[in-house]
Design a protein around this motif. Structure first.
Motif, PDB file in Angstrom:
ATOM      1  N   ASP A  96       0.893  -1.203  -0.003  1.00 36.24           N
ATOM      2  CA  ASP A  96      -0.047   0.026  -0.033  1.00 36.24           C
ATOM      3  C   ASP A  96       0.771   1.178  -0.054  1.00 36.24           C
ATOM      4  O   ASP A  96       2.146   1.405   0.044  1.00 36.24           O
ATOM      5  CB  ASP A  96      -0.811   0.031   1.299  1.00 36.24           C
ATOM      6  CG  ASP A  96      -0.242  -0.034   2.487  1.00 36.24           C
ATOM      7  OD1 ASP A  96       0.822   0.616   2.813  1.00 36.24           O
ATOM      8  OD2 ASP A  96      -0.956  -0.681   3.457  1.00 36.24           O
ATOM      9  N   GLU A  97       0.434   2.483   0.156  1.00 45.77           N
ATOM     10  CA  GLU A  97       0.981   3.606  -0.154  1.00 45.77           C
ATOM     11  C   GLU A  97       1.891   3.845   1.239  1.00 45.77           C
ATOM     12  O   GLU A  97       2.994   4.280   0.924  1.00 45.77           O
ATOM     13  CB  GLU A  97      -0.168   4.900  -0.167  1.00 45.77           C
ATOM     14  CG  GLU A  97       0.454   6.120  -0.478  1.00 45.77           C
ATOM     15  CD  GLU A  97       0.844   6.098  -2.033  1.00 45.77           C
ATOM     16  OE1 GLU A  97       2.029   6.970  -2.035  1.00 45.77           O
ATOM     17  OE2 GLU A  97       0.195   5.601  -2.833  1.00 45.77           O
ATOM     18  N   ASP A  98       1.445   3.401   2.274  1.00 46.17           N
ATOM     19  CA  ASP A  98       2.570   3.415   3.525  1.00 46.17           C
ATOM     20  C   ASP A  98       3.647   2.785   3.292  1.00 46.17           C
ATOM     21  O   ASP A  98       4.831   3.186   3.533  1.00 46.17           O
ATOM     22  CB  ASP A  98       1.699   3.058   4.910  1.00 46.17           C
ATOM     23  CG  ASP A  98       0.623   4.059   5.270  1.00 46.17           C
ATOM     24  OD1 ASP A  98       0.774   5.411   4.853  1.00 46.17           O
ATOM     25  OD2 ASP A  98      -0.187   3.806   5.949  1.00 46.17           O
ATOM     26  N   ASP A  99       3.461   1.359   2.739  1.00 46.88           N
ATOM     27  CA  ASP A  99       4.665   0.513   2.492  1.00 46.88           C
ATOM     28  C   ASP A  99       5.584   1.364   1.309  1.00 46.88           C
ATOM     29  O   ASP A  99       6.830   1.096   1.292  1.00 46.88           O
ATOM     30  CB  ASP A  99       4.434  -0.899   2.098  1.00 46.88           C
ATOM     31  CG  ASP A  99       3.586  -1.620   3.169  1.00 46.88           C
ATOM     32  OD1 ASP A  99       3.784  -1.326   4.363  1.00 46.88           O
ATOM     33  OD2 ASP A  99       3.070  -2.654   2.880  1.00 46.88           O
ATOM     34  N   ARG A 144       8.051   3.914   2.805  1.00 44.73           N
ATOM     35  CA  ARG A 144       8.895   3.290   3.568  1.00 44.73           C
ATOM     36  C   ARG A 144      10.047   2.591   2.346  1.00 44.73           C
ATOM     37  O   ARG A 144      11.192   2.479   2.645  1.00 44.73           O
ATOM     38  CB  ARG A 144       8.508   2.043   4.270  1.00 44.73           C
ATOM     39  CG  ARG A 144       8.043   2.741   5.592  1.00 44.73           C
ATOM     40  CD  ARG A 144       7.697   1.656   6.718  1.00 44.73           C
ATOM     41  NE  ARG A 144       6.343   0.778   6.476  1.00 44.73           N
ATOM     42  CZ  ARG A 144       5.279   1.373   6.717  1.00 44.73           C
ATOM     43  NH1 ARG A 144       4.963   2.381   7.338  1.00 44.73           N
ATOM     44  NH2 ARG A 144       4.046   0.506   5.965  1.00 44.73           N
TER      45      ARG A 144
END
Length: 111
Positions: free
Chosen positions: A77-80, A83
């Motif tokens: 997803d966007e959070d991953d 990172r």
């Protein structure tokens, strides 16, 4: 983040094996100078799907100079993705490179 594009090795069509943890018989594509900073997660995933001519349901990346067993991270997803970008553009390293692994067999490997 560095101002330079990212270099990456994209591994696909291989299979993860658990003991020892390895990725067997992959196809490898070298992608040089990819400007991922101007892509969001969905655009990046679409780019990879076109590159390998297949869907990318299960994607992972491995941090530089680390073994798979130590530093394989899921990219879902966007959070991953944020990172992933932080890892790829590590300010302590002039070599902006990261490896991507695509699991075509859709097996949960990070349980």
């Amino acid at each position: 983040m560095s101002g330079d594009p990212l270099n990456t090795d994209v591994y696909h069509k291989g299979i993860f094996a658990p003991n020892p943890f390895v990725y067997f018989h992959p196809h490898k594509l070298l992608v040089i100078m990819l400007d991922v900073r101007n892509m969001d997660f969905k655009e990046f995933k679409t780019y990879l799907q076109k590159l390998i001519n297949n869907r990318c349901r299960n994607m992972y990346y491995c941090l530089k100079n680390r073994s798979l067993v130590d530093r394989l991270m899921e990219l879902r997803d966007e959070d991953d993705y944020v990172r992933f970008l932080d890892a790829g553009f590590d300010d302590d390293d002039d070599d902006d490179k990261i490896d991507i692994y695509i699991d075509d067999y859709h097996e949960p490997i990070l349980d």
